[in-house]
Design an enzyme around this catalytic site. Structure first.
Site, mmCIF file in Angstrom:
data_model
loop_
_atom_site.group_PDB
_atom_site.id
_atom_site.type_symbol
_atom_site.label_atom_id
_atom_site.label_comp_id
_atom_site.label_asym_id
_atom_site.label_seq_id
_atom_site.Cartn_x
_atom_site.Cartn_y
_atom_site.Cartn_z
ATOM 1 N N SER A 292 0.156 3.302 -2.095
ATOM 2 C CA SER A 292 -0.865 4.288 -2.464
ATOM 3 C C SER A 292 -1.477 4.950 -1.225
ATOM 4 O O SER A 292 -1.626 6.168 -1.195
ATOM 5 C CB SER A 292 -1.941 3.658 -3.341
ATOM 6 O OG SER A 292 -2.394 2.466 -2.775
ATOM 7 N N ASP B 117 -6.257 0.006 4.318
ATOM 8 C CA ASP B 117 -4.910 0.525 4.077
ATOM 9 C C ASP B 117 -4.738 1.929 4.656
ATOM 10 O O ASP B 117 -3.739 2.228 5.315
ATOM 11 C CB ASP B 117 -4.612 0.563 2.570
ATOM 12 C CG ASP B 117 -4.718 -0.811 1.939
ATOM 13 O OD1 ASP B 117 -4.831 -1.797 2.684
ATOM 14 O OD2 ASP B 117 -4.699 -0.888 0.699
ATOM 15 N N SER C 67 0.773 -1.223 0.000
ATOM 16 C CA SER C 67 0.000 0.000 0.000
ATOM 17 C C SER C 67 0.812 1.285 0.000
ATOM 18 O O SER C 67 0.632 2.167 0.842
ATOM 19 C CB SER C 67 -1.008 0.008 1.143
ATOM 20 O OG SER C 67 -2.102 0.748 0.706
#
Ligand code: GLA
Length: 386
Positions: A128, A172, A126
């Site tokens: 992102s 996340d 993750s």
């Protein structure tokens, strides 16, 4: 890697960058509870000691945003009044965050940002969420936006849903922002109630083995798994109106609707229900320090993701199969959305080096790809470091 000095587009005034705010925003691991978050189930993630680092300063303009990624050696400018999608995917995470902040009616002004990442992309850890949450936290602080941590989590998730187009759940972003050093978070994705569990793994470590593949099925299959689960909920809801998500669905209900929901719908949801049970058992085992039980649950999770949810791939399966014969590895499973990325392994610390050498050779021989090893420690969530 090239440096800022030889990027031709980089403005001169980026070469000496006096930051007003610095942020460190972590990637995350997930011990167990995969593809359960968007089904309002349970997960046990933790932020890790590998991060994206941001430096921010105001630039005394009304609308100009200037961003330099040291990692990609890429420089980009945006106008705050004209936030539209970019063809460069990493920019969309940032544009999405700006868009969501502005939609909340919060005022931004021109600013500059330099970022640098130690998180591999497509590894399922993750990067992102780290990018979204770190960027949002930096702007929150730079412009005194007064956004609470939970707002940062939610707007970052919306940025990914609305701007990037991935229909991800909340795990996340929650883990990236809310984690505490040396702890896992058991998160109820329905109530968002979070419980910290000490990461008591004694002589073991958490080793990520990156397959270094990211099959391009990942995004479309992710969204279609989510849809498959929602379709089943819609069918069951017609009779049981209290059912809002798979969280209210029981094994008996799945049996009752077996024909209507079809074999695929059935096995997807059976996996989710079983995985939620495994998360509960893992929480208990973690508190009891029972590594054997945690390991067994991790393997069972992988087999479910492989055969019932069908989001694994040959490279991940190979790494998990190979670890299963090793007495010093308690558990191993694919982590994150799937179709590539990492396995997470609960392994005796002093076996890591020798094991990696061994698995590297056989993996390389089979797939002609070199895997990467990343040892991680549960760490603090997104932080202003000044
Ligand atoms: C991705 C998503 C998360 C979660 C996992 C699978 O990481 O961003 O929300 O759904 O996949 O567990």
């Amino acid at each position: 890697m090239k440096t800022a000095e030889n990027n031709s587009k980089l403005p001169d005034d980026f070469k000496s960058f006096e930051a007003e705010i610095k942020v460190a925003s972590p990637g995350r691991i997930n011990l167990i509870g995969e593809h359960t978050d968007y089904n309002n189930g349970f997960v046990i993630p933790a932020a890790i000691d590998k991060k994206i680092y941001f430096r921010f300063r105001k630039n005394n303009t009304k609308n100009l945003v200037r961003i330099y990624s040291e990692t990609f050696d890429a420089y980009v400018e945006f106008n705050l009044q004209k936030i539209t999608k970019s063809t460069n995917s990493w920019e969309n995470y940032l544009l999405g965050v700006i868009d969501e902040i502005q939609k909340l009616g919060k005022q931004l002004q021109g600013f500059d940002c330099i970022l640098k990442s130690e998180l591999p992309i497509g590894a399922g850890i993750s990067s992102s969420a780290a990018l979204e949450c770190g960027f949002a936290e930096g702007l929150n602080s730079l412009f005194n936006l007064d956004l609470a941590q939970m707002e940062i989590v939610k707007l970052s998730q919306r940025a990914e849903n609305n701007f990037v187009g991935s229909n991800c759940g909340i795990m996340d972003q929650f883990a990236s922002v809310m984690s505490k050093k040396d702890h896992f978070i058991k998160l109820d994705c329905e109530s968002l109630e979070a419980t910290l569990i000490p990461a008591k793994i004694e002589h073991c470590k958490l080793l990520l083995l990156n397959t270094n593949v990211a099959h391009n099925l990942a995004d479309s299959e992710y969204n279609s798994r989510r849809q498959e689960c929602e379709n089943v909920v819609a069918v069951i809801q017609q009779k049981y109106s209290a059912v809002k998500s798979l969280r209210q669905v029981s094994f008996n209900m799945l049996e009752e609707f077996k024909e209507e929901i079809g074999a695929i719908g059935f096995k997807r949801c059976q996996y989710v229900l079983e995985e939620n049970e495994r998360v509960q058992e893992t929480e208990k085992a973690l508190r009891d320090g029972n590594l054997q039980t945690i390991g067994k649950l991790m393997y069972a999770s992988h087999r479910g993701l492989q055969h019932q949810y069908e989001v694994s791939c040959p490279e991940l399966d190979f790494l998990v199969d190979f670890s299963e014969e090793k007495p010093f590895i308690y558990g191993s499973r694919m982590m994150g959305g799937g179709f590539g990325g990492c396995t997470i392994n609960l392994i005796e610390a002093d076996e890591i080096d020798a094991y990696f050498e061994e698995v590297k050779k056989v993996y390389q021989k089979k797939f002609d790809i070199t895997p990467t090893a990343i040892t991680v420690v549960p760490d603090e969530g997104t932080q202003i470091t000044r």
